[in-house]
Each structure stands twice: as C-alpha cells, then as structure tokens.
Design a protein around this motif. Structure first.
Motif, PDB file in Angstrom:
ATOM      1  N   PHE A 172      12.971  -0.744  14.197  1.00  0.00           N
ATOM      2  CA  PHE A 172      12.348  -0.748  12.871  1.00  0.00           C
ATOM      3  C   PHE A 172      13.312  -0.141  11.868  1.00  0.00           C
ATOM      4  O   PHE A 172      14.260   0.546  12.240  1.00  0.00           O
ATOM      5  CB  PHE A 172      11.016   0.002  12.866  1.00  0.00           C
ATOM      6  N   CYS A 173      13.060  -0.429  10.591  1.00  0.00           N
ATOM      7  CA  CYS A 173      13.917   0.096   9.529  1.00  0.00           C
ATOM      8  C   CYS A 173      13.088   0.322   8.273  1.00  0.00           C
ATOM      9  O   CYS A 173      11.865   0.200   8.284  1.00  0.00           O
ATOM     10  CB  CYS A 173      15.072  -0.860   9.248  1.00  0.00           C
ATOM     11  N   ARG A 174      13.748   0.625   7.194  1.00  0.00           N
ATOM     12  CA  ARG A 174      13.070   0.846   5.919  1.00  0.00           C
ATOM     13  C   ARG A 174      12.240  -0.363   5.508  1.00  0.00           C
ATOM     14  O   ARG A 174      11.130  -0.228   4.991  1.00  0.00           O
ATOM     15  CB  ARG A 174      14.101   1.158   4.833  1.00  0.00           C
ATOM     16  N   ASN A 175      12.791  -1.549   5.703  1.00  0.00           N
ATOM     17  CA  ASN A 175      12.074  -2.765   5.314  1.00  0.00           C
ATOM     18  C   ASN A 175      10.805  -2.940   6.154  1.00  0.00           C
ATOM     19  O   ASN A 175       9.793  -3.430   5.651  1.00  0.00           O
ATOM     20  CB  ASN A 175      12.975  -3.982   5.432  1.00  0.00           C
ATOM     21  N   CYS A 176      10.862  -2.547   7.407  1.00  0.00           N
ATOM     22  CA  CYS A 176       9.661  -2.594   8.248  1.00  0.00           C
ATOM     23  C   CYS A 176       8.596  -1.663   7.688  1.00  0.00           C
ATOM     24  O   CYS A 176       7.416  -2.027   7.629  1.00  0.00           O
ATOM     25  CB  CYS A 176       9.994  -2.190   9.684  1.00  0.00           C
ATOM     26  N   LEU A 177       8.999  -0.464   7.281  1.00  0.00           N
ATOM     27  CA  LEU A 177       8.038   0.465   6.690  1.00  0.00           C
ATOM     28  C   LEU A 177       7.377  -0.152   5.463  1.00  0.00           C
ATOM     29  O   LEU A 177       6.171  -0.007   5.259  1.00  0.00           O
ATOM     30  CB  LEU A 177       8.714   1.785   6.323  1.00  0.00           C
ATOM     31  N   ALA A 178       8.166  -0.849   4.654  1.00  0.00           N
ATOM     32  CA  ALA A 178       7.614  -1.525   3.476  1.00  0.00           C
ATOM     33  C   ALA A 178       6.600  -2.587   3.900  1.00  0.00           C
ATOM     34  O   ALA A 178       5.526  -2.707   3.300  1.00  0.00           O
ATOM     35  CB  ALA A 178       8.735  -2.141   2.647  1.00  0.00           C
ATOM     36  N   ASP A 179       6.928  -3.336   4.939  1.00  0.00           N
ATOM     37  CA  ASP A 179       5.983  -4.345   5.444  1.00  0.00           C
ATOM     38  C   ASP A 179       4.713  -3.670   5.969  1.00  0.00           C
ATOM     39  O   ASP A 179       3.601  -4.157   5.744  1.00  0.00           O
ATOM     40  CB  ASP A 179       6.610  -5.162   6.570  1.00  0.00           C
ATOM     41  N   TRP A 180       4.863  -2.560   6.661  1.00  0.00           N
ATOM     42  CA  TRP A 180       3.721  -1.875   7.263  1.00  0.00           C
ATOM     43  C   TRP A 180       2.777  -1.307   6.202  1.00  0.00           C
ATOM     44  O   TRP A 180       1.557  -1.324   6.392  1.00  0.00           O
ATOM     45  CB  TRP A 180       4.184  -0.781   8.211  1.00  0.00           C
ATOM     46  N   ILE A 181       3.330  -0.797   5.088  1.00  0.00           N
ATOM     47  CA  ILE A 181       2.414  -0.283   4.066  1.00  0.00           C
ATOM     48  C   ILE A 181       1.645  -1.431   3.415  1.00  0.00           C
ATOM     49  O   ILE A 181       0.484  -1.266   3.049  1.00  0.00           O
ATOM     50  CB  ILE A 181       3.107   0.624   3.016  1.00  0.00           C
ATOM     51  N   ARG A 182       2.277  -2.584   3.319  1.00  0.00           N
ATOM     52  CA  ARG A 182       1.552  -3.742   2.778  1.00  0.00           C
ATOM     53  C   ARG A 182       0.443  -4.160   3.740  1.00  0.00           C
ATOM     54  O   ARG A 182      -0.671  -4.461   3.329  1.00  0.00           O
ATOM     55  CB  ARG A 182       2.515  -4.901   2.522  1.00  0.00           C
ATOM     56  N   GLU A 183       0.743  -4.178   5.030  1.00  0.00           N
ATOM     57  CA  GLU A 183      -0.266  -4.527   6.039  1.00  0.00           C
ATOM     58  C   GLU A 183      -1.410  -3.517   6.044  1.00  0.00           C
ATOM     59  O   GLU A 183      -2.547  -3.868   6.361  1.00  0.00           O
ATOM     60  CB  GLU A 183       0.370  -4.596   7.431  1.00  0.00           C
ATOM     61  N   ALA A 184      -1.115  -2.270   5.663  1.00  0.00           N
ATOM     62  CA  ALA A 184      -2.127  -1.215   5.639  1.00  0.00           C
ATOM     63  C   ALA A 184      -2.971  -1.236   4.362  1.00  0.00           C
ATOM     64  O   ALA A 184      -3.919  -0.470   4.247  1.00  0.00           O
ATOM     65  CB  ALA A 184      -1.464   0.152   5.809  1.00  0.00           C
ATOM     66  N   GLY A 185      -2.595  -2.109   3.406  1.00  0.00           N
ATOM     67  CA  GLY A 185      -3.415  -2.240   2.209  1.00  0.00           C
ATOM     68  C   GLY A 185      -2.719  -1.983   0.888  1.00  0.00           C
ATOM     69  O   GLY A 185      -3.354  -2.079  -0.160  1.00  0.00           O
ATOM     70  N   TYR A 186      -1.427  -1.657   0.912  1.00  0.00           N
ATOM     71  CA  TYR A 186      -0.688  -1.482  -0.351  1.00  0.00           C
ATOM     72  C   TYR A 186      -0.750  -2.797  -1.114  1.00  0.00           C
ATOM     73  O   TYR A 186      -0.462  -3.865  -0.564  1.00  0.00           O
ATOM     74  CB  TYR A 186       0.761  -1.073  -0.058  1.00  0.00           C
ATOM     75  N   GLU A 187      -1.125  -2.721  -2.386  1.00  0.00           N
ATOM     76  CA  GLU A 187      -1.371  -3.938  -3.158  1.00  0.00           C
ATOM     77  C   GLU A 187      -0.132  -4.532  -3.812  1.00  0.00           C
ATOM     78  O   GLU A 187      -0.184  -5.647  -4.330  1.00  0.00           O
ATOM     79  CB  GLU A 187      -2.456  -3.680  -4.209  1.00  0.00           C
ATOM     80  N   GLY A 188       0.979  -3.813  -3.795  1.00  0.00           N
ATOM     81  CA  GLY A 188       2.202  -4.340  -4.385  1.00  0.00           C
ATOM     82  C   GLY A 188       2.786  -5.460  -3.545  1.00  0.00           C
ATOM     83  O   GLY A 188       2.477  -5.610  -2.364  1.00  0.00           O
ATOM     84  N   ASP A 189       3.655  -6.242  -4.171  1.00  0.00           N
ATOM     85  CA  ASP A 189       4.318  -7.315  -3.438  1.00  0.00           C
ATOM     86  C   ASP A 189       5.453  -6.742  -2.585  1.00  0.00           C
ATOM     87  O   ASP A 189       5.682  -5.525  -2.571  1.00  0.00           O
ATOM     88  CB  ASP A 189       4.807  -8.413  -4.383  1.00  0.00           C
ATOM     89  N   LYS A 190       6.159  -7.615  -1.892  1.00  0.00           N
ATOM     90  CA  LYS A 190       7.224  -7.194  -0.974  1.00  0.00           C
ATOM     91  C   LYS A 190       8.300  -6.386  -1.708  1.00  0.00           C
ATOM     92  O   LYS A 190       8.746  -5.346  -1.217  1.00  0.00           O
ATOM     93  CB  LYS A 190       7.834  -8.433  -0.314  1.00  0.00           C
ATOM     94  N   ALA A 191       8.700  -6.846  -2.893  1.00  0.00           N
ATOM     95  CA  ALA A 191       9.736  -6.146  -3.657  1.00  0.00           C
ATOM     96  C   ALA A 191       9.267  -4.753  -4.074  1.00  0.00           C
ATOM     97  O   ALA A 191      10.033  -3.784  -3.986  1.00  0.00           O
ATOM     98  CB  ALA A 191      10.135  -6.966  -4.883  1.00  0.00           C
ATOM     99  N   ALA A 192       8.029  -4.639  -4.505  1.00  0.00           N
ATOM    100  CA  ALA A 192       7.488  -3.335  -4.916  1.00  0.00           C
ATOM    101  C   ALA A 192       7.392  -2.392  -3.722  1.00  0.00           C
ATOM    102  O   ALA A 192       7.689  -1.194  -3.846  1.00  0.00           O
ATOM    103  CB  ALA A 192       6.126  -3.512  -5.566  1.00  0.00           C
ATOM    104  N   ALA A 193       6.983  -2.907  -2.571  1.00  0.00           N
ATOM    105  CA  ALA A 193       6.886  -2.075  -1.371  1.00  0.00           C
ATOM    106  C   ALA A 193       8.258  -1.579  -0.946  1.00  0.00           C
ATOM    107  O   ALA A 193       8.421  -0.406  -0.596  1.00  0.00           O
ATOM    108  CB  ALA A 193       6.222  -2.862  -0.237  1.00  0.00           C
ATOM    109  N   ARG A 194       9.253  -2.453  -0.995  1.00  0.00           N
ATOM    110  CA  ARG A 194      10.605  -2.026  -0.624  1.00  0.00           C
ATOM    111  C   ARG A 194      11.156  -1.003  -1.612  1.00  0.00           C
ATOM    112  O   ARG A 194      11.815  -0.046  -1.219  1.00  0.00           O
ATOM    113  CB  ARG A 194      11.529  -3.241  -0.503  1.00  0.00           C
ATOM    114  N   GLU A 195      10.859  -1.186  -2.900  1.00  0.00           N
ATOM    115  CA  GLU A 195      11.304  -0.213  -3.897  1.00  0.00           C
ATOM    116  C   GLU A 195      10.654   1.144  -3.649  1.00  0.00           C
ATOM    117  O   GLU A 195      11.295   2.188  -3.769  1.00  0.00           O
ATOM    118  CB  GLU A 195      10.982  -0.703  -5.306  1.00  0.00           C
ATOM    119  N   LEU A 196       9.398   1.135  -3.282  1.00  0.00           N
ATOM    120  CA  LEU A 196       8.696   2.372  -2.984  1.00  0.00           C
ATOM    121  C   LEU A 196       9.369   3.106  -1.816  1.00  0.00           C
ATOM    122  O   LEU A 196       9.594   4.319  -1.876  1.00  0.00           O
ATOM    123  CB  LEU A 196       7.229   2.081  -2.646  1.00  0.00           C
ATOM    124  N   ILE A 197       9.721   2.387  -0.785  1.00  0.00           N
ATOM    125  CA  ILE A 197      10.343   3.000   0.397  1.00  0.00           C
ATOM    126  C   ILE A 197      11.788   3.401   0.121  1.00  0.00           C
ATOM    127  O   ILE A 197      12.211   4.502   0.476  1.00  0.00           O
ATOM    128  CB  ILE A 197      10.264   2.047   1.617  1.00  0.00           C
TER     129      ILE A 197
END
Length: 103
Positions: A44-69
């Motif tokens: 796993f890596c940072r991008n996986c963490l971004a994917d996981w927060i989206r799967e957990a309900g984060y409403e941002g898109d993929k780019a926003a999730a990656r920026e957050l991480i």
C-alpha cells in the motif's frame, strides 16, 4: 476475518482517527519513502490511503483525496518528490501487491 472476532473493531473511532492522522502526517514528512517502495514492501502507499478514505465515505473526488493525503496536489507532489521507478522496484511492487489479493 470470517468466523473470528477482530478486536480492531473495538478500537474507539477517535483513537483510530488520531492514529490515521499521525500516519498521514508522518508520510507527508517522509518524502524519501517513495510510493513505489511502500508498495513493494507493504502493498500500500499514499494513493491507497486516498482510495481508502473515499471508500470509507470521503465525499471528495480522487484528486481531492490524494491532495488531502499528500498535503498538496498530486502533480505538485510528483514533481517535487517522486523519482522514476526502476524495473526492480516495479517487480517488487507487483510481487507485493499480489499478496494483497484475497481468494
């Protein structure tokens, strides 16, 4: 973990959230830990963490999730910190990610 009790589920959400934030902040400081190396070692890596927060309900898109991480836009992070992957790194990553697959 079918048929077994996962004690991780007993961890208080606030404690889990604090630990997650600490992990993300740690990775934001450790730019020397390349995503390809994290993938090769742990699957796993940072991008996986971004994917996981989206799967957990984060409403941002993929780019926003990656920026957050990453703490900055993905393209900026890549320009500043990401080095080209070697064939050996790619091979380790593929072998490691294969271990993630659950039958």
């Amino acid at each position: 973990m079918a048929g077994t009790s996962d004690t991780l589920e007993t961890l208080d959400d606030a404690v889990a959230a604090a630990a997650f934030r600490r992990l993300v902040r740690h990775l934001r400081q450790r730019h020397d830990a390349q995503n390809i190396d994290l993938m090769g070692l742990s699957g796993f890596c940072r991008n996986c963490l971004a994917d996981w927060i989206r799967e957990a309900g984060y409403e941002g898109d993929k780019a926003a999730a990656r920026e957050l991480i990453h703490g900055m836009p993905m393209d900026e992070w890549k320009d500043r910190y990401q080095s080209p992957a070697t064939p050996e790194q790619l091979e380790r990553m593929e072998a490691s990610v294969a271990k993630n697959r659950v039958d």
